[in-house]
Design an enzyme around this catalytic site. Structure first.
Site, PDB file in Angstrom:
ATOM      1  N   ASP A   1      -1.897-237.498  47.865  1.00 31.52           N
ATOM      2  CA  ASP A   1      -1.907-236.954  46.518  1.00 31.52           C
ATOM      3  C   ASP A   1      -2.613-237.993  45.633  1.00 31.52           C
ATOM      4  O   ASP A   1      -2.835-239.135  46.052  1.00 31.52           O
ATOM      5  CB  ASP A   1      -0.477-236.676  46.031  1.00 31.52           C
ATOM      6  CG  ASP A   1      -0.459-235.685  44.877  1.00 31.52           C
ATOM      7  OD1 ASP A   1       0.576-235.078  44.611  1.00 31.52           O
ATOM      8  OD2 ASP A   1      -1.525-235.526  44.230  1.00 31.52           O
TER       9      ASP A   1
HETATM   10  C1  GLC Z   1      -1.675-233.970  41.104  1.00 30.28           C
HETATM   11  C2  GLC Z   1      -0.795-233.084  41.933  1.00 30.28           C
HETATM   12  C3  GLC Z   1      -1.543-232.383  43.028  1.00 30.28           C
HETATM   13  C4  GLC Z   1      -2.965-232.137  42.580  1.00 30.28           C
HETATM   14  C5  GLC Z   1      -3.631-233.481  42.467  1.00 30.28           C
HETATM   15  C6  GLC Z   1      -5.073-233.365  41.944  1.00 30.28           C
HETATM   16  O1  GLC Z   1      -0.993-235.060  40.623  1.00 30.28           O
HETATM   17  O2  GLC Z   1       0.409-233.604  42.454  1.00 30.28           O
HETATM   18  O3  GLC Z   1      -0.861-231.160  43.294  1.00 30.28           O
HETATM   19  O4  GLC Z   1      -3.632-231.325  43.527  1.00 30.28           O
HETATM   20  O5  GLC Z   1      -2.901-234.376  41.658  1.00 30.28           O
HETATM   21  O6  GLC Z   1      -5.077-232.931  40.647  1.00 30.28           O
END
Ligand code: GLC
Length: 730
Positions: free
Chosen positions: A270
């Site tokens: 993430d």
């Molecule tokens: C965010 C989320 C994830 C998302 C990523 C990119 O913090 O947890 O679901 O796809 O970052 O934006």
């Protein structure tokens, strides 16, 4: 040979050909990836495993080739025909990062919880196919969709991005969306792996759960989604599990995902979820995402040096690159490269797809004296609250899709992430006014007494109540915010013909429930949400949704009446003990504790009536086939969602019953249909931590046909032989 045998032969031949083609494509992808990796220089391998945020952020410019306002970018290797990875959020459509200067306008599906509420994998697939098409035509070849974290807590701010409390419903519905997205030659993720079931302290919360309980709950949802969706990538989550971050958790990534389940795709972190170089690489992380969200560029020079120094075997770096390239080849990213050509998007067709999904997931919770569907004889209808004159609500955070012309309700909610609050320009009031001859009068609902006065002078009152939920923040309770309960109570006291339409991301309490005639849960209904709401309220379509999550009577019924970590100073480490309920999530907890919810999992009314019969359960192929008949005994076409729950006679499970399967049947008035549901064998088994296998105990099992977790219709028992099978099998 008679016609039906000929047809059978043709169907079998086609299925075999399809399976061979898929198997060939997978082998081919492996072969192509092996060849490509052999040609890569070490620096080029590092390019593939190191991802950037694709929006200027905190003084760091995005990589020049990255698409502005998107979530991520990974450099390609032009000399080998490997395209860059242009990465977009998320499961509701092509999102734009709040930090972006000019949000892109794209079609928003209803919230993923609404898609789950359809209990219809075809709806899941169609929605995924639509947003995947918009991603591809926006130049994206990776879509960060596939939210599959279980709803362990109705206060979780991201419940709207997930598919509810049950692992089977989650796996089937999320798997369908992933397949839809990937049908456009766009890799879809499955996220957030695993146990990211609350937002409070999401970056540091330390989850505790025994492995068997996890395998039969959260992990089962992910496992089924992988089997059914074949996601090119899995996104590991922010939280820790037994003290180790998910993105450097050898048990989760190497043992469960890649070992037990044999997952061949790649694990991306993430954004800000990577915390080391060597531990993360050795634990199974394949790609660091979203630099500069992390504290350090762990998978850039530091990884190369770790390989050169022998701390990380070169074979591991090769495996990382292989997994990424294999997914890219397998999902057509090289053979059908995404191009930026939004002018080719068919927005009107896509709005209809979104609307159909919303209609399929809107849940009629209560309908006394047939107040719904609305008749066209009312002279004055009061429309109160929810900005129903302007549009419908959407959830906040990285999944935010922006509407044409911007939000019709500007400057609401936090100006910064995860805000601002965005409405989609589809007004329920205007959609109703286009269908009914009544005079419509709108009131914003902020003054309960004034709203009640308007209701008193109207033939009917429809109150729209909203609950804005968002990534990074949980609800502190499950009450409707901003005094909406008082407004609804005042309106209902003034006019007994009151209908409440909820636009929420999660379950909410309803202290006014006995005073109103009807309640509809419309969730966040997407780009054409107003139209969808109007079509259900007027009965143009049946109310076809069923609850994917239990609506508790109040927080005292929850495994954790107070949300762990709520109110702790930022950065305080704390743990969340999911062993309290273990695998008994949602309705299973309510059954185990003998609690009566406000509305049960699987609940939802129809405008017609159905009869169910001929229930039969037959042991077959290591599981049980359940057949029955459904008849539409009413005067309207409608949709039934017969549910099959399984129980082990004599107990011994985490809870009295589990959802073992279901069907969704669209039946014309008077139409009758036989159907068969095959029970997923893992739902007849327990996961045995010692032998590391699923075990079905020999004995009697009760098979219940129901219309909700609290609405059994009939039951039979069936003898099932003992069976043990591997952790990754079924
Ligand atoms: C965010 C989320 C994830 C998302 C990523 C990119 O913090 O947890 O679901 O796809 O970052 O934006």
């Amino acid at each position: 040979m008679n016609k039906s045998n000929e047809l059978k032969k043709l169907v079998i031949a086609t299925a075999v050909a399809l399976l061979c083609a898929q198997a060939h494509a997978a082998d081919n992808a492996d072969a192509r990836a092996t060849q490509a990796v052999a040609a890569l220089t070490p620096d080029e391998k590092i390019k593939l495993v190191f991802g950037y945020f694709s929006t200027d952020f905190n003084g760091t410019k995005k990589p020049e080739p990255g698409i502005e306002g998107a979530a991520g970018f990974v450099y390609g290797i032009e000399r080998l025909g490997i395209p860059a990875q242009q990465i977009t959020d998320a499961g509701i459509g092509v999102a734009t990062q709040p930090a972006a200067k000019t949000p892109r306008v794209r079609t928003a599906l209803p919230a993923n919880i609404a898609i789950a509420a359809s209990w219809n994998p075809d709806t899941g697939f169609a929605g995924g196919a639509m947003i995947g098409n918009e991603a591809h035509l926006s130049g994206h070849n990776v879509m960060l969709a596939g939210g599959a974290d279980l709803q362990r807590d109705p206060r979780n701010g991201r419940n709207f991005e997930y598919a509810g409390e049950d692992p089977l419903l989650t796996g089937v519905m999320v798997g369908a969306q992933i397949r839809g997205i990937q049908s456009n030659h766009v890799i879809s993720t499955l996220k957030h792996f695993a146990y990211n079931d609350q937002e409070t302290g999401r970056f540091i919360a330390d989850v505790k759960i025994d492995d068997p309980a996890g395998r039969m709950s959260d992990l089962l949802g992910f496992q089924i989604a992988i089997e059914r969706g074949n996601p090119g990538s899995v996104m590991c989550s922010y939280n820790r599990l037994h003290g180790t971050y998910a993105c450097e958790n050898d048990f989760l990534l190497n043992k469960v995902l890649k070992g037990d389940w044999g997952y061949k795709g790649y694990v991306m972190s993430d954004w800000g979820g990577t915390h080391s170089t060597i531990p993360a690489a050795l634990a199974g992380l394949d790609q660091q995402s979203g630099w500069p969200f992390d504290k350090s560029p762990y998978f850039n020079g530091a990884l190369l040096e770790s390989v050169q120094n022998g701390h990380v075997p070169e074979a591991r770096l090769n495996d990382m690159a292989h997994r990424i390239l294999r997914s890219m080849y397998a999902h057509g990213l090289m053979d059908d490269p995404a191009k930026v050509q939004p002018e080719r998007i068919d927005y009107s067709a896509h709005a209809k797809t979104s609307q159909a999904a919303a209609e399929d997931g809107i849940v009629l919770l209560k309908n006394d004296n047939g107040v719904l569907p609305l008749v066209d004889s009312y002279k004055t209808i009061a429309i109160i609250g929810g900005h129903a004159d302007a549009g419908v609500l959407s959830g906040g955070g990285s999944s935010q899709v922006y509407p044409e012309g911007g939000s019709p309700v500007p400057n609401e909610g936090p100006a910064q992430f995860p805000g601002p609050i965005v409405y989609h320009r589809s007004s329920p009031l205007q959609a109703l006014a286009a269908r009914l001859h009544a005079k419509f009068v709108y009131h914003d609902g902020k003054d309960a007494a004034a709203a009640a006065t308007l209701a008193a002078g109207s033939d009917l009152a429809i109150v729209f109540a909203t609950q804005w939920t968002a990534e990074s923040v949980d609800q502190s309770d499950i009450k409707l915010p901003h005094g909406q309960d008082a407004t609804i109570a005042a309106v209902a006291a003034a006019n007994r013909k009151t209908v409440v339409v909820l636009e929420t991301g999660s379950p909410v309490t309803m202290p006014w429930l006995n005073a109103v005639g009807a309640v509809v849960e419309a969730w966040y209904p997407g780009t054409n949400g107003g139209e969808a709401i109007a079509r259900v309220l007027t009965g143009e379509v049946d109310a076809a949704g069923r609850l994917p999550a239990t609506f508790p009577a109040d927080e005292s019924q929850l495994p954790r009446p107070k949300l762990d970590g709520l109110g702790l100073p930022e950065g305080t480490r704390f743990s969340v003990d999911y062993n309290v309920e273990g695998a008994a999530v949602g309705y299973k907890w309510f059954d185990k504790k003998g609690l009566t919810p406000l509305f049960a999992f699987g609940h939802g009314l129809s405008y017609t009536t159905f009869s169910y019969g001929k229930l039969k359960a037959t042991p077959a192929n290591g599981t049980v086939n359940v057949s029955f008949n459904v008849e539409n005994t009413g005067k309207r076409d409608g949709k039934a969602v017969p549910q099959v729950y399984v129980s082990r006679v004599g107990g011994g499970w985490e809870a009295p019953k589990r959802l073992g399967g279901w069907d969704k049947l669209a039946l014309r008035a008077g139409e009758s249909r036989d159907t068969t549901v095959v029970i997923d064998p893992r739902l007849l088994a327990v996961f045995d931590g010692r032998s590391h296998t699923w075990k079905i105990a020999a004995g009697e099992y009760k098979i219940t046909l129901a219309t909700a977790a609290d609405a059994p219709l009939s039951a039979v028992t069936v003898k099932v032989p003992a069976r043990a099978f591997a952790a990754g099998a079924k």
